[in-house]
Design a protein around this motif. Structure first.
Motif, mmCIF file in Angstrom:
data_model
loop_
_atom_site.group_PDB
_atom_site.id
_atom_site.type_symbol
_atom_site.label_atom_id
_atom_site.label_comp_id
_atom_site.label_asym_id
_atom_site.label_seq_id
_atom_site.Cartn_x
_atom_site.Cartn_y
_atom_site.Cartn_z
ATOM 1 N N ALA A 179 0.825 -1.214 0.000
ATOM 2 C CA ALA A 179 0.000 0.000 0.000
ATOM 3 C C ALA A 179 0.858 1.263 0.000
ATOM 4 O O ALA A 179 0.495 2.274 -0.601
ATOM 5 N N ALA A 180 2.017 1.210 0.660
ATOM 6 C CA ALA A 180 2.904 2.373 0.718
ATOM 7 C C ALA A 180 3.463 2.733 -0.651
ATOM 8 O O ALA A 180 3.851 3.878 -0.886
ATOM 9 N N SER A 181 3.469 1.780 -1.572
ATOM 10 C CA SER A 181 4.027 2.037 -2.900
ATOM 11 C C SER A 181 2.987 2.560 -3.885
ATOM 12 O O SER A 181 3.296 2.754 -5.052
ATOM 13 N N LYS A 182 1.770 2.790 -3.425
ATOM 14 C CA LYS A 182 0.680 3.197 -4.313
ATOM 15 C C LYS A 182 0.092 4.531 -3.889
ATOM 16 O O LYS A 182 0.162 4.928 -2.737
ATOM 17 N N THR A 183 -0.535 5.206 -4.837
ATOM 18 C CA THR A 183 -1.376 6.357 -4.551
ATOM 19 C C THR A 183 -2.796 5.940 -4.903
ATOM 20 O O THR A 183 -3.058 5.507 -6.024
ATOM 21 N N SER A 196 -4.551 -11.210 12.496
ATOM 22 C CA SER A 196 -3.469 -11.066 13.480
ATOM 23 C C SER A 196 -2.125 -11.545 12.930
ATOM 24 O O SER A 196 -1.069 -11.148 13.422
ATOM 25 N N LEU A 197 -2.154 -12.356 11.870
ATOM 26 C CA LEU A 197 -0.913 -12.794 11.220
ATOM 27 C C LEU A 197 -0.483 -11.841 10.100
ATOM 28 O O LEU A 197 0.481 -12.112 9.392
ATOM 29 N N GLY A 198 -1.219 -10.732 9.933
ATOM 30 C CA GLY A 198 -0.806 -9.720 8.954
ATOM 31 C C GLY A 198 -1.654 -9.596 7.716
ATOM 32 O O GLY A 198 -1.346 -8.793 6.835
ATOM 33 N N MET A 199 -2.732 -10.353 7.620
ATOM 34 C CA MET A 199 -3.581 -10.262 6.432
ATOM 35 C C MET A 199 -4.594 -9.140 6.635
ATOM 36 O O MET A 199 -5.798 -9.359 6.784
ATOM 37 N N LYS A 200 -4.044 -7.925 6.661
ATOM 38 C CA LYS A 200 -4.858 -6.727 6.827
ATOM 39 C C LYS A 200 -4.136 -5.570 6.145
ATOM 40 O O LYS A 200 -2.929 -5.639 5.901
ATOM 41 N N MET A 201 -4.902 -4.532 5.823
ATOM 42 C CA MET A 201 -4.326 -3.440 5.051
ATOM 43 C C MET A 201 -5.066 -2.140 5.333
ATOM 44 O O MET A 201 -6.275 -2.114 5.419
ATOM 45 N N THR A 202 -4.291 -1.066 5.452
ATOM 46 C CA THR A 202 -4.822 0.289 5.550
ATOM 47 C C THR A 202 -4.392 1.044 4.305
ATOM 48 O O THR A 202 -3.244 0.938 3.881
ATOM 49 N N ILE A 203 -5.338 1.782 3.729
ATOM 50 C CA ILE A 203 -4.971 2.665 2.623
ATOM 51 C C ILE A 203 -5.506 4.055 2.935
ATOM 52 O O ILE A 203 -6.422 4.215 3.738
ATOM 53 N N LYS A 204 -4.907 5.041 2.307
ATOM 54 C CA LYS A 204 -5.415 6.406 2.410
ATOM 55 C C LYS A 204 -5.809 6.844 1.014
ATOM 56 O O LYS A 204 -4.970 6.898 0.114
ATOM 57 N N VAL A 205 -7.095 7.134 0.843
ATOM 58 C CA VAL A 205 -7.620 7.562 -0.450
ATOM 59 C C VAL A 205 -7.544 9.084 -0.504
ATOM 60 O O VAL A 205 -7.941 9.766 0.435
#
Length: 183
Positions: free
Chosen positions: A42-46, A109-118
């Motif tokens: 996610a950090a590599s995307k806009t 809890s093992l990391g299969m989650k994601m936050t994005i900023k639109v």
């Protein structure tokens, strides 16, 4: 009249590159899995309003859209939206943070989650990700149902349609003087 035609074509050439929606394939070729690093991805995307996220995943996974508090606690019991079916497309309809997690036991809890900023679409948006502040809950995306992958503009590895944009600009710059001389 020729100046009006040239002016309109010039405006289109400048505005067109910023108007393409991008389909972001979550996790790229790896998809939405237990082994993905979605923070780095996610950090590599806009992510712009109007873009879409395409989650590709196996039958043991799903996608839940969550509030910040539920995301932080890996709690899918109050999911804003839940999706199953192996391929889910979510349209990004408003600016702000969005939170996603797999609802399968233990996966979040093992990391299969994601936050994005639109962000609101801009022709020169920097590709950065910031950590959202606490207490921001989002309304759910407009009614989105699981679907098959939609076709979109070709993108490079960073999700950019730069090549397509350059073609539009180039053609506009060639065609604009031709229209002026034809009028």
């Amino acid at each position: 009249m020729p100046m009006v035609a040239y002016f309109l074509i010039s405006i289109l050439a400048i505005a067109a590159p910023g108007t393409y929606a991008v389909q972001h394939i979550v996790g790229d070729s790896g998809g939405w899995t237990n082994s993905g690093d979605y923070t780095t991805w996610a950090a590599s995307k806009t992510f712009n309003v109007g873009d879409t996220l395409l989650f590709n995943y196996g039958s043991s996974h799903g996608v839940d859209s969550l509030s910040k508090a539920d995301y932080d606690n890996c709690d899918s019991t109050n999911a804003i939206n839940s999706y199953t079916g192996g391929a889910t497309t979510i349209k990004l309809t408003q600016p702000g943070p969005m939170y996603f997690a797999c609802p399968s036991f233990g996966h979040c809890s093992l990391g299969m989650k994601m936050t994005i900023k639109v962000v609101t679409q801009s022709t020169n948006s920097p590709t950065t990700t910031t950590t959202p502040s606490s207490g921001n809950n989002l309304s759910p995306p407009s009614s989105t149902t699981p679907s098959t992958p939609a076709t979109s503009s070709p993108t490079d590895e960073a999700g950019s349609t730069g090549g397509t944009s350059m073609v539009v600009v180039g053609l506009s710059m060639i065609l604009a003087p031709m229209v002026v001389f034809m009028c």
